[in-house]
Scaffold this active site. Structure first.
Site: not given
Ligand code: BES
Ligand code: MN
Ligand code: ZN
Length: 467
Positions: A246, A320
């Site tokens: 990120k 997820r």
């Protein structure tokens, strides 16, 4: 903060008595009416306060008038916010105790607001924040106050652990906390056991970190459980993005990527005080998403616990993957209902901001009950769709699916991904990416963790409701 119940507030000696006032109406204190209304034209607009020194003319040293706005616009959520404002005002005048004599119903929200307003995360400050030590409430029922205290305790626990820096709130720390709770049977699975269970998606995410992953399973039960509920919290103790790292500004708040886990820990920690008539399983697949030399890579193909294969398209879509294995695990427990709660997608933030968390699932009635419960307990959920079209972009040419698809509709795409790991069970997914952490103060909350989901899940699991 100690919270007490008073039969009534008449003649109770105290530092400050807090009284309510609807716009254009009077308060219960003559003295306040004389000064605030008659002399100073205090209007009682929502959130306004008026402070009055009684100079010995009352058993309270001071009176704080709390404006509640127009009577016909009033609701419990506003009372919670106003109560928090009153507490902040009391703290600013260095008060240590107060009597709240609010001429309204919805005692539970008033107490909750006071507790939220008194919160500070000052563990690492040399100079501690000012707080109230004691608050007494007149007019409200013991039951409302007791419930608010328990909900408040769970909320504070969740906020504290989510506010902790990642260097402290590691997977091992979460496991240790889970094992310290009353009234639960807790098992923590280590790396080799996680491997044996076939949770390769979860394991892959944690591989780039030197912190070992922990799979945490807490169980609460009672004499005659009416149903089996599993609550799963995303427990990414730090999300650097992994090799798809990120940018600095997006990474800044990623210690909070375990807010779902914090919520589940908070909820599980107080169940023994609420005695719900259900078997409740609290599940957390805890790890860090880091770009170490063993890190999983874009292009890797992972096999989840249910045998489905996943091509890694982006290592920053890690939540997820950990949830996939946790969902399979909960499914295998034979739960009647599964709720997962996760800071899952920036897309959900973009869609709803901090005004509501997203909810998706496979059972309309179940979703509606959760939305209602959230509303009754001071939180908001907004339903997002799980149309099959969202599955299109997850298609992989080498595996059963990819872990990311189109940027558009990202919250729903993540939802349909999770659904691949659900079989024959009522399931709801709550995306708290926008509500779990505030960059600046909002309503009753200071900046930082909000304990998102705690009141909704506790309300759902533990409060008697007519169905
Ligand atoms: N933890 C983030 C989601 C997030 C973003 C939470 C902002 C709170 C605030 C999650 O793991 C993530 O990185 N999601 C990616 C998914 C993308 C790569 C498909 C995102 O939302 O950008
Ligand atoms: Mn991520
Ligand atoms: Zn994440």
């Amino acid at each position: 903060m100690e919270i007490k119940v008073l039969e009534n507030a008449n003649n109770v000696p105290c530092e400050v008595i807090v009284v309510s006032m609807f716009e254009g109406e009077k308060t219960s204190q003559e003295l306040a009416n004389k000064f605030a209304l008659e002399k100073d034209n205090f209007e009682g607009k929502f959130g306004q306060t008026y402070l009055l020194h009684t100079l010995g003319q009352s058993c309270a040293e001071k009176i704080l008038v709390l404006g509640l706005g127009k009577r016909d616009e009033f609701c419990p959520d506003k009372l919670r916010e106003a109560a928090a404002k009153a507490v902040k005002k009391l703290i600013s005048i260095k008060a240590k105790n107060a009597v709240f004599d609010l001429d309204v119903e919805a005692g539970k929200q008033a107490v909750t607001g006071a507790l939220i307003g008194n919160y500070a995360f000052d563990k690492y400050k040399t100079e501690k924040a000012d707080r109230l030590d004691e608050v007494s409430f007149a007019r409200f029922s013991q039951n409302d106050i007791d419930e608010a205290k328990i909900f408040g305790e769970a909320l504070e626990f969740a906020r504290n652990i989510a506010n902790e820096p990642a260097q402290y709130a590691t997977p091992s720390k979460l496991a240790e906390l889970a094992q310290s709770f009353n009234g639960l049977e807790t098992r923590v699975f280590e790396r080799d056991e996680i491997e044996e269970m076939g949770m390769n998606a979860f394991l892959a995410v944690g591989r780039g970190s030197s912190q070992p992953p922990k799979f945490i399973h807490m169980k609460y039960t009672c004499a005659n459980p009416q149903k089996k509920i599993a609550v799963i919290g995303k427990g990414i103790c730090f999300d650097s993005g992994g090799l798809d790292i990120k940018p600095a500004s997006s990474m800044l708040t990623m210690k909070d990527d375990m807010a779902g886990a914090a919520c589940v820990l908070g909820v599980m920690s107080v169940l023994y005080k609420l005695n719900p008539q259900a078997e409740v399983h609290g599940i957390i697949a805890a790890c860090e998403n880091m770009p170490g030399d063993k890190a999983y890579k874009p292009g890797d193909i992972l096999t989840a616990k249910n045998g489905k294969t996943i091509e890694i398209d982006n290592t920053d879509a890690e939540g997820r993957l950990t949830l996939a294995d946790a969902l399979c695990y909960a499914n295998e427990l034979g739960a009647d209902e599964i709720i997962d709660i996760a800071t899952l997608t920036g897309a959900c933030c973009v869609a709803l901001g901090s005004a509501a968390a997203g909810i998706m699932g496979n059972d309309e009635e179940f979703i509606q009950r959760l939305i209602e419960t959230a509303g009754e307990n001071g939180e908001r959920l907004w339903q997002l769709p799980l149309y099959k079209e969202y599955k299109e972009s997850l298609k992989s040419s080498v595996a059963d699916m990819k872990n990311t698809g189109s940027r558009f509709g990202g919250a729903s795409t993540a939802g349909v991904f999770l659904q691949e790991f659900i079989k024959d069970v009522k399931w709801a997914h709550i995306d708290i990416a926008g509500t779990a952490f505030l960059e600046k103060p909002e309503k009753e909350f200071i900046a930082g963790s909000t304990g998102a989901g705690v009141r909704t899940l506790l309300g759902y699991i533990a409060l008697d409701r007519e169905e």
